[in-house]
Scaffold this motif. Structure first.
Motif, short mmCIF file in Angstrom:
data_model
loop_
_atom_site.label_atom_id
_atom_site.label_comp_id
_atom_site.label_asym_id
_atom_site.label_seq_id
_atom_site.Cartn_x
_atom_site.Cartn_y
_atom_site.Cartn_z
N ASN A 258 7.19 5.71 -16.29
CA ASN A 258 5.78 6.10 -16.63
C ASN A 258 4.75 5.76 -17.27
OD1 ASN A 258 7.59 6.42 -18.33
ND2 ASN A 258 7.61 8.60 -18.60
N ARG A 259 4.68 4.23 -17.44
CA ARG A 259 3.97 3.07 -18.60
C ARG A 259 2.13 3.78 -18.44
NH1 ARG A 259 2.72 -2.78 -18.08
NH2 ARG A 259 1.48 -1.79 -16.60
N SER A 260 2.01 3.64 -16.66
CA SER A 260 1.04 3.73 -16.63
C SER A 260 0.59 4.43 -14.87
CB SER A 260 -0.05 2.71 -16.18
OG SER A 260 -0.10 1.81 -17.66
N LYS A 261 -0.14 5.42 -14.94
CA LYS A 261 -0.43 5.79 -13.52
C LYS A 261 -1.27 4.62 -12.53
CE LYS A 261 -1.05 10.61 -14.90
NZ LYS A 261 -2.43 12.32 -14.77
N LEU A 262 -0.56 4.25 -11.59
CA LEU A 262 -1.48 3.53 -10.21
C LEU A 262 -3.32 3.60 -11.11
CD1 LEU A 262 -2.12 1.70 -7.63
CD2 LEU A 262 -2.32 3.56 -6.78
N PHE B 116 1.43 -1.15 -0.10
CA PHE B 116 0.06 -0.06 0.20
C PHE B 116 1.09 1.30 0.29
CE2 PHE B 116 -1.48 3.87 2.46
CZ PHE B 116 -2.72 3.44 1.06
N THR B 117 2.11 1.52 0.72
CA THR B 117 2.40 2.74 0.81
C THR B 117 3.86 3.28 0.38
OG1 THR B 117 4.32 1.38 2.19
CG2 THR B 117 2.95 2.33 3.31
N THR B 118 3.09 1.86 -1.01
CA THR B 118 4.02 2.40 -2.70
C THR B 118 2.78 2.59 -3.80
OG1 THR B 118 5.52 0.90 -2.03
CG2 THR B 118 5.89 1.20 -4.35
N LEU B 119 2.27 2.15 -3.21
CA LEU B 119 0.74 2.32 -3.91
C LEU B 119 0.20 3.79 -4.63
CD1 LEU B 119 -1.54 -0.05 -4.73
CD2 LEU B 119 0.71 -0.04 -6.01
N ALA B 120 -0.20 4.40 -2.44
CA ALA B 120 -0.69 5.64 -2.41
C ALA B 120 0.18 7.00 -3.00
CB ALA B 120 0.00 5.85 -0.91
N ARG B 121 2.22 6.94 -2.42
CA ARG B 121 2.80 7.75 -3.99
C ARG B 121 2.92 7.61 -5.45
NH1 ARG B 121 3.93 6.24 1.18
NH2 ARG B 121 4.05 6.99 2.47
N PHE B 122 2.55 6.63 -5.64
CA PHE B 122 2.81 6.17 -7.48
C PHE B 122 2.20 6.97 -7.62
CE2 PHE B 122 2.85 4.58 -11.76
CZ PHE B 122 4.12 3.85 -10.81
N ASP B 123 1.22 7.80 -7.58
CA ASP B 123 0.69 8.78 -9.22
C ASP B 123 1.63 10.15 -8.31
OD1 ASP B 123 -0.39 6.66 -10.26
OD2 ASP B 123 -2.30 8.09 -10.19
N ALA B 124 1.39 10.30 -7.09
CA ALA B 124 2.09 11.55 -6.69
C ALA B 124 3.56 12.10 -6.93
CB ALA B 124 1.38 11.96 -4.97
N VAL B 125 4.09 11.23 -6.54
CA VAL B 125 5.41 11.20 -7.01
C VAL B 125 6.30 10.18 -8.55
CG1 VAL B 125 8.26 10.33 -5.79
CG2 VAL B 125 5.67 11.59 -4.41
N TYR B 126 6.23 9.01 -8.18
CA TYR B 126 6.74 7.58 -8.65
C TYR B 126 6.87 7.92 -9.58
CZ TYR B 126 7.43 5.73 -4.01
OH TYR B 126 7.87 5.60 -2.73
N TYR B 127 5.26 8.62 -10.39
CA TYR B 127 4.39 8.33 -11.91
C TYR B 127 5.89 9.01 -12.73
CZ TYR B 127 2.27 9.07 -16.54
OH TYR B 127 2.38 9.35 -17.19
N GLY B 128 6.23 10.16 -12.30
CA GLY B 128 6.81 11.74 -12.74
C GLY B 128 8.07 11.44 -12.25
N HIS B 129 7.99 12.07 -10.98
CA HIS B 129 9.59 12.61 -10.41
C HIS B 129 10.53 10.81 -10.76
CE1 HIS B 129 12.34 13.88 -6.86
NE2 HIS B 129 12.54 13.28 -6.56
#
Length: 346
Positions: free
Chosen positions: A249-253, A232-245
């Motif tokens: 960026n294959r897919s947003k959560l 969960f703690t990785t998924l919660a940060r995915f769109d806010a941080v990991y996707y761009g930063h």
């Protein structure tokens, strides 16, 4: 943010190199039998966390689900730090009110005066001595579940049931390597080849998780376990941080239907979303990783209101807390401000 933080941020990307996490932590355990010299004792220890950190967020969730707030106090560092240490800049005077220190580094040095490794959260500090006991984040949450049972709240769930431990450990191991740490292997990659490899492994594992969760509500068994907390703690940060930063960026959560519904199900479960501070999460990554984001500009998005939409995962059955019950609301001093949560986007 400390005044000198912008001038003394650490370096996170080594050009030409693949990212390797240093997993050599202080492995001392707080156990019922006191095997390492630190017995389970309510009121003796302080859990130091930062809401921004996914590894620390795990410990916050588990402590809350098990109802250990009265047994183990919690100190909260600010979302940013310099290369030396996490700091208590959220507290009056910039000092933790129980430990009386400005930097978590001070507690590490009281244990090991020449400590050379990273000053990481979560860390558990022995209050009488002011010294860190452990920062072994993976073992900390397991010990909260198995060693502190005498002090669990009535109705506390079994997050690490004995009959499922092998399965939980197996799932957690691949999730750690390719998802929890996989996003960092993308974001901190120093070469195109290492980035491509980490990217492909990350999304192959996310696809595997989507398949696994398509017809079952939780990762292992029909209740929430340690495995779900860790993912969960990785998924919660995915769109806010990991996707761009971190260029994941294959897919947003929010574009992965099964995982998005699964994450929303957990987010709306007491103990998960109400411990997630999106404002601090974004400030940490975009300000601290200045070699990735030199301007240190923190993005305003994404829109978080989707976290509160219906997920329909209850149709798969399962019982979030098993034979237990949901935890009560967080203590007043541990509430995530509404302005920092998905509530602000309603």
């Amino acid at each position: 943010m400390p005044e000198n933080a912008q001038q003394s941020q650490g370096v996170y990307v080594e050009p030409g190199q693949e990212y390797h996490r240093d997993t050599n932590y202080i492995e001392t355990r707080i156990a019922r039998d006191g095997r390492d010299g630190y017995p389970v004792e309510p009121g003796r220890y302080r859990l130091v966390v930062a809401r921004a950190c996914p590894w620390a967020n795990r410990a916050v969730i588990v402590r809350r689900l098990l109802g250990l707030e009265d047994a183990i106090s919690m100190g909260i560092c600010g979302p940013t730090h310099d290369e030396r240490s996490w700091t208590f800049d959220l507290d009056p005077g910039g000092k933790d009110p129980i430990l009386g220190i400005e930097r978590l580094q001070e507690a590490f040095f009281r244990r090991i005066p020449d400590y050379q490794r990273g000053i990481t959260v979560p860390a558990i500090v022995d209050v009488p001595s002011g010294a860190v006991v452990t920062n072994d984040f993976a073992q900390i949450t397991l010990d909260l579940s198995t060693q502190w049972t005498e002090f669990h709240r009535d109705g506390a769930p079994d997050l690490y049931p004995e009959n499922l431990r092998d399965q939980i450990d197996e799932v957690a191991a691949v999730v750690f390597t390719e998802v929890n740490n996989g996003v960092y292997r993308c974001g901190f990659a120093g070469s195109q080849e290492s980035y491509d490899r980490a990217f492909d492994q990350l999304f192959a594992r996310l696809d595997w998780l989507s398949d696994r969760l398509a017809n079952q509500r939780y990762l292992v068994g029909d209740t929430i376990t340690e495995a779900d907390v860790r993912l969960f703690t990785t998924l919660a940060r995915f769109d806010a941080v990991y996707y761009g930063h971190f260029k994941c960026n294959r897919s947003k959560l929010s574009e992965m239907p099964v995982l998005w519904a699964y994450a929303r199900d957990l987010f709306q479960t007491p103990g998960f979303g109400d411990t997630t501070d999106f404002d601090q999460i974004k400030k940490h990554y975009y300000i601290v990783h200045s070699d990735i984001n030199p301007t240190q500009i923190v993005p305003k998005g994404p829109d978080l209101s989707g976290w509160l939409t219906a997920h329909h995962r209850e149709q798969l059955g399962g019982r979030p807390f098993g034979d237990g019950t949901a935890p009560p609301p967080p203590p007043d001093g541990e509430l995530v401000p509404a302005a920092n949560s998905a509530l602000a986007w309603r």
